[in-house]
Enzyme design. Structure first.
Site: not given
Length: 852
Positions: A161, A293, A329
């Site tokens: 990620c 994030h 995401h």
């Protein structure tokens, strides 16, 4: 020597997501507060209440033929599309400017799409051509650089990620070295069933669109791509480029805490934010906004909020928001998509909202800019991303250049102070070297047998594909009249590490969490640390790690994929995080407490040399005092080896003596497994602590040939390797005639032999017939990612002993004007040149200098 850091600006952007197909559309969708998270028709087939942010709109592919599009996976196609847009926006035409432009791609699930039909048991959809062109993790960078005409060297970042944020940082640091004035950075991430199933099974997914920091916790998965053209400021001004913002600084860190969960104390996140501000020569008071994030999960949102409170005394006055409520995401492309969102809105004094915001969760009490844009001038802002394995990344940026003070660093010299290796020849570097210098004959290879069921599966694939005219033409053009089925019956073998009991060699070793490749990596790392006299106590943040991967944790991936069916909702959650490319780095960081800069590269063969060159930059620029760099490999499944053979000359052998490199009688290459690691550090730091110095890394070069679709273009491939050699010599400030030894890493394939030989001829001219030329791959097999590191370990031993070992097995060399070493040679080696290349045409040259 005090050096002023170059300012790095953004001169082009590209975008693709569920809510937009280009940058202009993305800006409008942001201003309209468009949420692209919806019920997923694709995944509702398997998963209840499956939501996703998917790219479903029709797309066009500028300048690509239908045939090329059919051979590429979405990871490469999307990267090409956004890269093309960024280069166009940046007005960077083909030719000299692109020839010196580097490419860094961040991705989590590359090389997957071609094999999804096999995973989903839909054989009729399998395309052999796509598997050949786009079926390796490393292919994405080679494809995109070739299609866009970028030749300044490439790397593929695979830190899950944080991959695209990590890629931005590498691009920033490469511009500091002066070799690249421009670097294209791309993040690309399609959603595939293995990724969706993994997050779903971990209960990380929310059944409605995510609402970071509020309401019911849970993430929404997304897909898409983004690109930024990074450019040295003065270079951009000189050519009249439009500037969209500045990347002020960057840092990474590692929690060294858990495979999936963040450190609840937020220590790694705190460290990375402080380090990024330190690199920018600013303090918390200089940050006007934080793009977080913000996945929406309970653990992330709580820990991220806590970390910001620890770093910013004035955090209640700083707006912070998550863009993931817009597009989900995006995993490997998350960071770059989110940073582009900032560059599109902040210049208009519009601070991005956190959409879907409802009741704040406990301990989430900051200004998350709920639901509506806030007005405010932002001079400098921070972009944070975090990943499985505790990989943390922080970028500091501004919407206008020169908003931050100039920053400086003391330029360092870089030394190798520790080495470690695990190979089929020996479980330690010392035992391997002792056997090599004793000229002990190699034992027989471990037999590799293609099981009957796998053989039939392979034949079934070939038979299915024979009905496809396009594939038939492809097979004929690559293999001519060769009988492929007879190749399946060839006996072959591998250099396998046997008889290894890691529990006897490691202080901290949990066999329940250790797969084969991670065990190899950890053994080599602990050897290198012991050799360097380095123990991690409470100073893990001063030691970083860059690992290069080729095919990664293949056995774990295989087990995970097998668990997808018949019910993907019951996939093995224990295997999911371990199947990621950065899982090896995670395991080693946790085992040894390594908390500094942390990156995993997956650039393929010789990825360890890419790790070495980046680690060198981090030390040279004073960003870390010490780094572990290297690579690790485990032997592939028989199916994977034969599929690879089909794409690389169909040369397999069962006799180690057939592995004849630079030979007129080449009979085949032999796969290998193991690991090679180096501990490198600031030379002055090493001398001050009385460390033994094996060699100095005096300089390096990197270039790629752009010939992925034209491997027969030998002049271009030779030119690329030559460019890398010349860069290394220039940085080391030595003349060609001062080089005492050249060590290549060719796999013995005639074309790869010819590239190294041709480049040495061009770079060294008449002197090439006098400089000893070696290659030791045949000792341990082609240990793909770490083959360059293993050869470096042998070369440093040569410097110590004053004796050059001969190239094993080869007798009838393919060139008479090159000084191949066929007998032991007594010679003092002060300067040695290390050569390496990836299967995608990336070329490395590293100059080592003896400190004796």
């Amino acid at each position: 020597m005090t050096v002023t850091r170059k300012r790095v600006v953004i001169t082009g952007m590209g975008h693709l997501s569920s809510i937009a197909s280009n940058v202009a559309e993305f800006k409008q969708a942001l201003l309209n507060k468009t949420c692209g998270i919806k019920p997923s028709k694709k995944y509702l087939e398997w998963f209840e209440d499956a939501n996703a942010s998917e790219v479903l709109q029709p797309l066009s592919w500028p300048d690509l033929s239908a045939e090329t599009v059919a051979a590429l996976d979405n990871a490469a196609l999307w990267a090409y599309k956004v890269g093309h847009e960024a280069l166009d926006q940046g007005q960077l035409p083909r030719g000299k400017l692109r020839d010196k432009t580097g490419l860094i791609i961040g991705v989590s699930s590359a090389g997957t799409e071609a094999f999804i039909p096999l995973i989903e048991h839909q054989m009729e959809r399998f395309s052999l051509k796509k598997a050949m062109v786009s079926g390796s993790f490393a292919s994405c960078s080679a494809i995109v650089s070739s299609l866009l005409g970028l030749k300044g060297g490439f790397e593929l970042v695979a830190t899950a990620c944080t991959a695209s944020t990590n890629a931005m940082g590498i691009g920033y640091d490469l511009i500091q070295n002066g070799k690249n004035a421009t670097v294209l950075v791309v993040g690309t991430e399609p959603i595939y069933l293995p990724t969706f199933a993994g997050f779903y099974a971990l209960h990380a997914m929310k059944r409605t669109p995510s609402s970071p920091f509020s309401g019911t916790p849970g993430m929404s998965i997304g897909e898409g791509a983004g690109a930024l053209l990074l450019e040295e400021y003065e270079h951009a001004v000189a050519r009249g480029a439009t500037i969209y913002g500045e990347m002020v600084s960057y840092a990474t860190s590692c929690d060294a805490y858990h495979e999936t969960a963040p450190d609840p104390r937020g220590d790694g996140a705190v460290q990375v934010m402080r380090h990024a501000m330190q690199n920018a020569a600013i303090g918390p008071q200089n940050i006007d906004y934080i793009n977080v994030h913000g996945t929406g999960t309970e653990a992330n949102d709580r820990c991220e909020t806590l970390a910001m409170k620890k770093v910013f005394p004035n955090i209640m006055d700083i707006p912070v928001s998550s863009t993931k409520a817009y597009v989900g995401h995006n995993i490997g492309s998350a960071g770059i998509i989110e940073l582009i969102a900032c560059f599109l809105t902040l210049p208009d004094n519009q601070i991005l909202p956190t959409l879907n915001f409802s009741t704040p969760r406990p301990n989430c009490d900051l200004n998350y800019v709920p639901n509506e844009f806030q007005q405010g001038e932002v001079k400098m802002f921070m972009k944070n991303n975090y990943a499985f394995g505790g990989n943390n990344c922080c970028v500091i940026a501004s919407v206008k250049p020169e908003q931050s003070p100039a920053s400086h660093y003391q330029r360092k010299r870089v030394a190798i102070t520790g080495m470690g290796a695990v190979t089929s020849v020996g479980h330690t570097l010392q035992s391997m070297l002792e056997k090599m210098w004793a000229r002990e004959p190699l034992s027989q290879l471990y037999p590799l047998v293609l099981e009957a069921s796998t053989r039939e599966e392979f034949r079934g694939i070939l038979n299915t594909m024979r009905n496809n005219r396009e594939v038939v033409d492809y097979m004929h053009s690559h293999f001519g009249g060769l009988d492929v089925e007879s190749e399946l019956n060839k006996p072959t073998g591998v250099h396998q590490v046997q008889g290894l009991d890691a529990r006897k060699m490691l202080r901290r070793f949990d066999p329940r969490k250790a797969n084969t490749i991670s065990t190899f990596a950890l053994l080599a790392i602990t050897q290198a640390m012991t050799d360097a006299g380095r123990k991690v106590k409470r100073d893990g943040q001063t030691l970083g790690m860059i690992l290069g991967m080729s095919k990664g944790p293949q056995a774990t991936v295989d087990r995970y994929l097998q668990s997808l069916f018949p019910d993907p909702t019951k996939v093995r959650t224990s295997e999911f995080p371990g199947s990621l490319m950065n899982a090896i780095s995670t395991f080693c960081s946790i085992s040894e407490g390594i908390k500094g800069y942390n990156t995993s590269l997956a650039t393929g063969i010789n990825a360890g040399l890419g790790a070495l060159t980046y680690g060198y930059e981090l030390i040279r620029q004073g960003l870390q005092p010490q780094m572990i760099v290297g690579g690790a490999d485990e032997n592939m499944s028989t199916f994977a080896i034969y599929l690879q053979a089909l794409n690389s000359d169909l040369q397999l052998t069962c006799d180690p003596a057939d592995f004849k490199i630079y030979s007129k009688d080449a009979k085949g290459y032999v796969p290998g497994e193991g690991a090679g690691m180096l501990l490198i550090e600031d030379l002055q730091h090493a001398q001050d602590r009385g460390a033994h110095i094996h060699a100095e890394i005096a300089g390096y070069g990197k270039s790629n040939d752009g010939c992925y679709f034209a491997p027969e273009d030998m002049p271009a491939r030779v030119e690329s390797m030559t460019a890398a050699i010349c860069q290394a010599l220039q940085e080391a400030e030595i003349n060609p005639e001062e080089v005492d030894l050249i060590c290549g890493t060719s796999d013995g394939t005639p074309s790869r032999d010819a590239v190294e030989i041709g480049a040495v001829r061009r770079a060294f001219g008449a002197a090439s017939c006098n400089i000893p030329f070696v290659n030791y791959n045949a000792w341990f097999g082609l240990v793909e990612s770490s083959i360059g590191i293993l050869n470096i370990a042998v070369v440093t031993e040569i410097m110590k002993r004053g004796e050059i070992l001969p190239i094993p097995y080869t007798e009838n060399f393919s060139a008479d004007d090159i000084a191949f070493v066929s007998q032991p040679l007594q010679k003092t080696v002060r300067n040695a040149l290390m050569l390496g290349a990836t299967e995608g045409g990336n070329h490395y040259a590293v100059l080592l200098r003896s400190m004796a």
